[in-house]
Design an enzyme around this catalytic site. Structure first.
Site, PDB file in Angstrom:
ATOM      1  CG  HIS A  17      13.161 -37.582  84.082  1.00 34.21           C
ATOM      2  ND1 HIS A  17      13.867 -38.323  85.102  1.00 34.21           N
ATOM      3  CD2 HIS A  17      13.355 -36.112  84.352  1.00 34.21           C
ATOM      4  CE1 HIS A  17      14.621 -37.317  86.056  1.00 34.21           C
ATOM      5  NE2 HIS A  17      14.147 -35.954  85.442  1.00 34.21           N
ATOM      6  CG  HIS A  19      12.771 -31.090  84.890  1.00 32.66           C
ATOM      7  ND1 HIS A  19      12.239 -31.185  86.192  1.00 32.66           N
ATOM      8  CD2 HIS A  19      13.528 -32.181  84.974  1.00 32.66           C
ATOM      9  CE1 HIS A  19      12.484 -32.156  86.902  1.00 32.66           C
ATOM     10  NE2 HIS A  19      13.435 -32.934  86.241  1.00 32.66           N
ATOM     11  CG  HIS A 197      13.786 -35.829  90.361  1.00 32.69           C
ATOM     12  ND1 HIS A 197      12.402 -35.841  89.821  1.00 32.69           N
ATOM     13  CD2 HIS A 197      14.587 -35.467  89.534  1.00 32.69           C
ATOM     14  CE1 HIS A 197      12.585 -35.282  88.522  1.00 32.69           C
ATOM     15  NE2 HIS A 197      13.743 -34.867  88.249  1.00 32.69           N
ATOM     16  CD  GLU A 200      19.199 -35.717  89.467  1.00 26.69           C
ATOM     17  OE1 GLU A 200      18.654 -35.187  90.571  1.00 26.69           O
ATOM     18  OE2 GLU A 200      19.911 -35.224  88.477  1.00 26.69           O
ATOM     19  CG  ASP A 278      16.823 -34.369  83.817  1.00 25.69           C
ATOM     20  OD1 ASP A 278      15.751 -33.907  84.580  1.00 25.69           O
ATOM     21  OD2 ASP A 278      17.792 -34.497  84.764  1.00 25.69           O
ATOM     22  CG  ASP A 279      16.550 -29.999  83.472  1.00 22.35           C
ATOM     23  OD1 ASP A 279      15.413 -29.578  83.651  1.00 22.35           O
ATOM     24  OD2 ASP A 279      16.974 -30.986  84.409  1.00 22.35           O
TER      25      ASP A 279
END
Ligand code: ADE
Ligand code: ZN
Length: 337
Positions: A17, A19, A197, A200, A278-279
């Site tokens: 996961h 991005h 997603h 969340e 994630d980010d």
């Protein structure tokens, strides 16, 4: 006996996961802004970092889409992806499955092909030069229309050899998975694997919809599933993986304190939880930082960390033989460390 931090650093890891646009570090953002003559609303790297204070998902997304504006040429997407792969190497991530958001670029006039070619060329190099294997997952932006998603899917079909799966991201609340049921049915027919997603910020019903309407192969995040006992039973019964992102959850206020993070509970309920970043450029850390933060806060033991690493291998979109090879590496580490 090595300590938990060193154990995490040496552990062979898989990321599921991530991005790629969320790995854009402020330093690279500024370099690309200069190279491409793009004006940023920040004067310095320090000023950008100060703005990374979010109270919810939308706060973050507003800055995330703004950050992307510096990505214009194929080389920009290459540089972005290469920088991430170097972080994978440093963190002993052996395989990664990365998301990209084509609509975040095509709506600014950047061609789908430009984005994909830059990312794919870097990933090819990652395999050859760094020994890191990878897959690409294309996400639809759920705040946009079904029609927009269909158009994006059409653009992806000629590149099926490069894109393994399709996913669903962006503003969750008010945009349930069912909004995209027909798009995902078409994507499945074209042979794409499916993720979304869900849970969340959105309610457990969105996780049910991801399962029943989109027929997902994995759930991204899934935290709020724990509010619904029947859903937990369903997820555990189907061995459905959750790609959990601890530092993201903290930065976006999905959890108030890492000590309240549900990861340990997920494992104890028999859920196939995994750890991901994630980010990372926005949330304060890559894979090892995520493992360390959650291990420290929840008192995870080596066996828990090995379970998490094995879960990621099993939940990856690799072929069985490739999974077995990775699993052997995790198991060899378990007996050595
Ligand atoms: N896009 C990038 N990061 C995201 C996240 N954590 N949730 C939803 N959409 C995203
Ligand atoms: Zn995400």
């Amino acid at each position: 006996m090595i300590n938990i931090d060193s154990f995490i650093e040496g552990l062979p890891k898989v990321e599921l996961h991530l991005h790629i646009e969320g790995s854009l570090e402020p330093e690279l953002m500024f370099a690309l802004a200069q190279r491409n003559h793009v004006n940023l609303p920040f004067k310095s790297v320090a000023e950008v970092k100060k703005a990374y204070n979010f109270s919810n998902l939308q706060d973050f997304l507003d800055i995330y889409y703004q950050g992307m504006s510096v990505l214009l040429k194929e080389q920009d997407f290459y540089d972005l992806t290469w920088a991430y792969l170097e972080r994978c190497k440093a963190d002993n991530v052996l395989h990664t499955e990365i998301f990209f958001d084509p609509q975040g670029h095509t709506e600014r006039g950047v061609a789908f092909e430009t984005v994909l070619n830059g990312i794919a060329r870097a990933l090819d190099g990652g395999q050859k030069k760094l020994g890191i294997s990878s897959k690409i997952i294309m996400c639809f932006l759920r705040h946009l229309s079904e029609d927009d998603a269909f158009k994006t899917l059409e653009e992806a079909i000629p590149y099926k050899d490069k894109i393994t799966g399709v996913g669903l991201d962006s503003s969750e609340k008010g945009h349930p998975p069912s909004k995209f049921e027909r798009v995902f049915a078409r994507a499945r027919k074209e042979g794409f694997l499916i993720v979304a997603h869900a849970g969340e910020e959105g309610p457990p019903e969105y996780v049910w919809e991801a399962l029943d309407h989109l027929k997902v192969d994995r759930i991204d995040h899934g935290n709020r599933s724990l509010e619904d006992e029947k859903l937990v039973t369903r997820l555990a019964g189907e061995d459905m993986a959750l790609t959990v992102c601890p530092l993201s959850n903290l930065k976006l206020c999905v959890v108030k304190d890492m000590k309240n993070h549900p990861l340990k509970k997920m494992l104890s309920l028999g859920l196939k939880a995994t750890v991901n970043s994630d980010d990372p450029a926005y949330f304060g850390g890559y894979m090892n930082d995520n493992y360390k933060a959650v291990a420290r806060a929840l008192g995870l033991e080596k066996e828990d960390l090995l379970t998490l690493a094995r879960n990621s291998v099993a939940a990856s979109f690799l072929a069985d033989a490739e999974k077995e090879a990775l699993l052997r590496k995790v198991n060899a580490y378990a007996t050595r460390a």
